[in-house]
Design a protein around this motif. Structure first.
Motif, PDB file in Angstrom:
ATOM      1  N   ARG A   1      19.599  18.121  21.011  1.00 32.54           N
ATOM      2  CA  ARG A   1      20.324  19.501  20.462  1.00 32.54           C
ATOM      3  C   ARG A   1      21.480  18.744  19.339  1.00 32.54           C
ATOM      4  NH1 ARG A   1      19.683  22.042  25.267  1.00 32.54           N
ATOM      5  NH2 ARG A   1      21.638  21.722  25.901  1.00 32.54           N
ATOM      6  N   ARG A   2      22.224  17.943  19.667  1.00 37.81           N
ATOM      7  CA  ARG A   2      23.536  17.323  19.076  1.00 37.81           C
ATOM      8  C   ARG A   2      22.811  16.600  17.831  1.00 37.81           C
ATOM      9  NH1 ARG A   2      28.747  17.291  18.694  1.00 37.81           N
ATOM     10  NH2 ARG A   2      29.171  18.217  20.544  1.00 37.81           N
ATOM     11  N   ALA A   3      21.629  15.928  17.999  1.00 35.36           N
ATOM     12  CA  ALA A   3      21.123  14.990  17.055  1.00 35.36           C
ATOM     13  C   ALA A   3      20.391  15.940  15.990  1.00 35.36           C
ATOM     14  CB  ALA A   3      20.056  14.372  17.470  1.00 35.36           C
ATOM     15  N   GLY A   4      20.181  17.111  16.195  1.00 37.54           N
ATOM     16  CA  GLY A   4      19.967  18.167  15.232  1.00 37.54           C
ATOM     17  C   GLY A   4      20.864  18.453  14.254  1.00 37.54           C
ATOM     18  N   GLU A   5      22.391  18.454  15.002  1.00 38.32           N
ATOM     19  CA  GLU A   5      23.670  18.733  14.223  1.00 38.32           C
ATOM     20  C   GLU A   5      24.302  17.696  13.536  1.00 38.32           C
ATOM     21  OE1 GLU A   5      25.941  20.369  17.235  1.00 38.32           O
ATOM     22  OE2 GLU A   5      24.531  21.952  17.713  1.00 38.32           O
ATOM     23  N   GLN A   6      24.207  16.626  13.837  1.00 39.92           N
ATOM     24  CA  GLN A   6      24.491  15.066  13.318  1.00 39.92           C
ATOM     25  C   GLN A   6      23.940  14.097  13.918  1.00 39.92           C
ATOM     26  OE1 GLN A   6      27.986  15.569  16.769  1.00 39.92           O
ATOM     27  NE2 GLN A   6      28.486  13.830  15.404  1.00 39.92           N
ATOM     28  N   ARG A   7      24.071  12.908  13.084  1.00 38.69           N
ATOM     29  CA  ARG A   7      23.418  11.796  13.248  1.00 38.69           C
ATOM     30  C   ARG A   7      24.073  11.135  14.396  1.00 38.69           C
ATOM     31  NH1 ARG A   7      19.550  13.531  11.015  1.00 38.69           N
ATOM     32  NH2 ARG A   7      19.120  13.052   8.798  1.00 38.69           N
ATOM     33  N   LEU A   8      23.162  10.594  15.560  1.00 35.09           N
ATOM     34  CA  LEU A   8      23.561   9.862  16.494  1.00 35.09           C
ATOM     35  C   LEU A   8      22.859   8.648  16.639  1.00 35.09           C
ATOM     36  CD1 LEU A   8      23.478  12.764  19.456  1.00 35.09           C
ATOM     37  CD2 LEU A   8      25.326  11.862  18.205  1.00 35.09           C
TER      38      LEU A   8
ATOM     39  N   GLY B   1      31.268   9.044  20.798  1.00 31.22           N
ATOM     40  CA  GLY B   1      32.153   9.896  21.815  1.00 31.22           C
ATOM     41  C   GLY B   1      31.886  11.451  21.720  1.00 31.22           C
ATOM     42  N   ASP B   2      30.922  11.905  20.719  1.00 33.22           N
ATOM     43  CA  ASP B   2      30.694  13.313  20.796  1.00 33.22           C
ATOM     44  C   ASP B   2      29.616  13.581  21.645  1.00 33.22           C
ATOM     45  OD1 ASP B   2      32.454  13.743  18.551  1.00 33.22           O
ATOM     46  OD2 ASP B   2      30.896  13.681  17.156  1.00 33.22           O
ATOM     47  N   TYR B   3      28.407  12.719  21.984  1.00 34.40           N
ATOM     48  CA  TYR B   3      27.579  13.050  22.867  1.00 34.40           C
ATOM     49  C   TYR B   3      28.047  12.667  24.339  1.00 34.40           C
ATOM     50  CZ  TYR B   3      23.502  12.185  25.697  1.00 34.40           C
ATOM     51  OH  TYR B   3      22.319  12.321  26.659  1.00 34.40           O
ATOM     52  N   PHE B   4      28.796  11.685  24.330  1.00 33.83           N
ATOM     53  CA  PHE B   4      29.345  11.198  25.725  1.00 33.83           C
ATOM     54  C   PHE B   4      29.990  12.439  26.179  1.00 33.83           C
ATOM     55  CE2 PHE B   4      28.697   6.281  25.690  1.00 33.83           C
ATOM     56  CZ  PHE B   4      27.352   6.713  26.164  1.00 33.83           C
ATOM     57  N   ALA B   5      31.021  13.196  25.187  1.00 34.97           N
ATOM     58  CA  ALA B   5      31.881  14.285  25.854  1.00 34.97           C
ATOM     59  C   ALA B   5      31.007  15.412  26.175  1.00 34.97           C
ATOM     60  CB  ALA B   5      32.620  14.807  24.459  1.00 34.97           C
ATOM     61  N   ASP B   6      29.720  15.673  25.653  1.00 34.59           N
ATOM     62  CA  ASP B   6      28.851  16.634  26.023  1.00 34.59           C
ATOM     63  C   ASP B   6      28.259  16.465  27.663  1.00 34.59           C
ATOM     64  OD1 ASP B   6      29.039  17.777  23.605  1.00 34.59           O
ATOM     65  OD2 ASP B   6      26.874  17.133  22.843  1.00 34.59           O
TER      66      ASP B   6
ATOM     67  N   ASP C   1      18.183  16.619  26.539  1.00 32.16           N
ATOM     68  CA  ASP C   1      17.920  17.717  25.709  1.00 32.16           C
ATOM     69  C   ASP C   1      19.449  18.120  25.058  1.00 32.16           C
ATOM     70  OD1 ASP C   1      15.334  18.873  26.411  1.00 32.16           O
ATOM     71  OD2 ASP C   1      15.998  20.027  27.800  1.00 32.16           O
ATOM     72  N   LEU C   2      20.715  17.441  25.630  1.00 26.57           N
ATOM     73  CA  LEU C   2      21.742  17.636  25.152  1.00 26.57           C
ATOM     74  C   LEU C   2      21.678  16.662  23.879  1.00 26.57           C
ATOM     75  CD1 LEU C   2      24.574  17.390  28.144  1.00 26.57           C
ATOM     76  CD2 LEU C   2      24.113  19.070  26.577  1.00 26.57           C
TER      77      LEU C   2
END
Length: 527
Positions: free
Chosen positions: A409-416, A457-462, A405-406
């Motif tokens: 949600r982040r993939a809806g805000e930026q490309r991962l 780094g953005d997803y892993f920070a979450d 889910d994390l």
């Protein structure tokens, strides 16, 4: 006394001969140069350093074409060399040491001792020293401004006792070299982790694990180790009940260099390996039955779909499949290339919500009978980063869903980048490591494998922020950018203080420290 390294070529001086023991993966070769040229042509990315930082201070990587081309170059080299050589492996290039993925680099005062005495002499002469094995690391634990010590020349089998089924090897021995040697003597490891390039010392220093209803860590098969501490003192035949042993296993090399290891092996055996696709609901309902039937089980889970790859391994007396190892190698190649190309393209183009489930349902069932080490471990991977968390087994599905889910949600805000979550298991009772993330409870391991492209780094920070608020523990050999000594101490409670007491005694001057080690374990004098 030590093999000198030529800074201009990255190789030994004189050039390696056939009887030289240093790893062929450490030296520069023309294929790496060719791969780099292709990357430049296709991606137009700067290759002087893949790792860069944005204004957010989160680590980001170039676009997915870089990772795709490097993965294809790695698999091509592996095939053309008849499954002997890889491009994606830790190496010295010029005067710089690079980890397997090339994103962690440091200028290297490189040394390759060939005996324990030479290791001890190097330690006594150094103000700072870190050991590298296969460079299969996802953090800055290898970096040092002192001596970078490779154990590649302290490698090979010392003795195999067929009567006791015990094998003694030097710490620099690579797993891919050891398992065939054991097989020739009719022996095998009871269980293995999923990668065969790592050195024995590196596997133990990071307490690498596999999956199974029985003990799943490689260290569970260790009878004794030899350890050279920060004063250059050799501690011989340390067993699992010794606190020095418990500090060395999973201790990131912070208490000493493991120079020799004795393993308790078993009679060689074959495994029936199966892979098929099911729903996560089915996997949750049938997990106990799967373990009862097969003994070794893992899953690959993905965002935007409830479909999972189910992997099972069962001991069998059946003969090996015809061309089984070759077919398994082809499966590895296909998986690596598809993840690095199609998977990452779909992720960066925002198409995973529509394509993930249909793609999974196209997957075919696979069944092979292989030697145990061929089934447990693989050689090829796509270029990626890993962050692994250990959670109580009874929370595996809820925690897995939260991490997916994390991502969504982040993939809806930026490309991962493309995400694969490898789910493995180990039982309670792994009490031979002070810093073992799988200690004292039935554990599920959630290994987040994120392609090395874009906003890793953005997803892993979450995820690391989530870890802080739970009783999850992190694997210290994997990505660990935001957590510090306070987090690690909380995860391991009283065992952490036991580790620190041994560390202060064995490395009083902090020779094995570096900024990463000090951040996650604290400075030697810091308590």
């Amino acid at each position: 006394m030590f093999a000198p390294i030529d800074a201009a070529t990255g190789g030994c001086t004189p050039p390696c001969l056939s009887d030289h023991q240093c790893s062929p993966f450490i030296h520069w070769n023309p294929w790496c140069e060719l791969t780099t040229m292709v990357v430049v042509a296709f991606s137009r990315a700067r290759l002087r350093r893949i790792r860069k930082r944005r204004s957010s201070a989160r680590i980001e990587y170039p676009n997915f074409l870089v990772a795709a081309v490097k993965t294809i170059g790695n698999t091509t080299r592996y095939v053309l060399s008849r499954r002997r050589h890889l491009s994606l492996e830790g190496r010295l290039r010029g005067a710089e040491y690079r980890n397997w993925s090339g994103d962690r680099r440091h200028p290297a005062n490189f040394a390759q001792p060939a005996t324990p005495d030479e290791v001890a002499e190097l330690i006594r002469s150094a103000s700072s020293i870190r050991v590298v094995g296969a460079g299969h690391s996802f953090n800055d634990s290898l970096k040092t401004d002192g001596i970078t010590l490779s154990l590649d020349r302290l490698a090979g089998v010392v003795q195999i006792d067929r009567t006791t089924k015990q094998a003694t090897v030097w710490g620099g021995t690579r797993l891919r070299d050891l398992t065939p040697a054991l097989l020739e003597e009719g022996l095998a490891f009871r269980t293995l982790a999923s990668h065969d390039a790592q050195s024995v010392a590196g596997i133990l220093a990071t307490d690498v694990h596999g999956t199974g209803r029985e003990p799943a860590h490689t260290s569970d098969s260790v009878v004794a180790i030899d350890l050279i501490d920060g004063t250059g003192t050799l501690h011989e035949n340390l067993g699992p009940d010794d606190e020095r042993f418990k500090a060395a296993i999973g201790g990131l090399g912070a208490v000493g260099v493991i120079t020799k290891v004795t393993f308790q092996c078993v009679d060689a055996f074959n495994l029936r390996q199966g892979t098929h696709v099911e729903s996560r609901t089915w996997a949750e309902a049938n997990l106990d039955d799967l373990f009862e039937t097969h003994g070794h089980v893992s899953f690959y889970a993905y965002p935007f779909t409830d479909q999972v790859h189910v992997h099972t391994w069962s001991q069998t007396d059946d003969r090996r499949s015809r061309l089984g190892a070759f077919r398994e190698s082809l499966n590895e190649t296909k998986a690596a290339v598809v993840a690095a190309t199609l998977g990452d393209a779909m992720a960066h183009w925002g198409l995973l919500p529509k394509t993930a489930t249909p793609t999974m349902k196209l997957q075919r069932r696979s069944r092979l009978v292989l030697h145990s080490h061929e089934a447990f471990s693989r050689s090829q991977y796509h270029l990626h980063q890993e962050l692994e968390v250990a959670v109580p087994r009874d929370r595996v599905w809820s925690d897995l869903q939260h991490l997916l889910d994390l991502y969504e949600r982040r993939a809806g805000e930026q490309r991962l980048p493309f995400l694969l979550v490898e789910v493995r298991f180990s039982p309670a009772g792994h009490d031979i490591s002070f810093l073992g993330a799988g200690s004292d409870r039935d554990t599920a391991w959630l290994c987040l494998c994120l392609n090395q492209s874009g906003a890793v780094g953005d997803y892993f920070a979450d995820v690391e922020e989530w870890v802080r608020g739970t009783d999850a523990r992190v694997h210290l050999g994997k990505w660990c950018e935001d957590l510090d000594v306070n987090d690690i101490a909380r995860m391991h409670d009283g065992r952490f203080e036991q580790f620190q007491a041994v560390r202060r005694r064995l490395d009083p001057d902090g020779r094995f420290s570096n900024p990463f080690v000090d951040r996650v374990l604290g400075p030697v004098g810091g308590g």
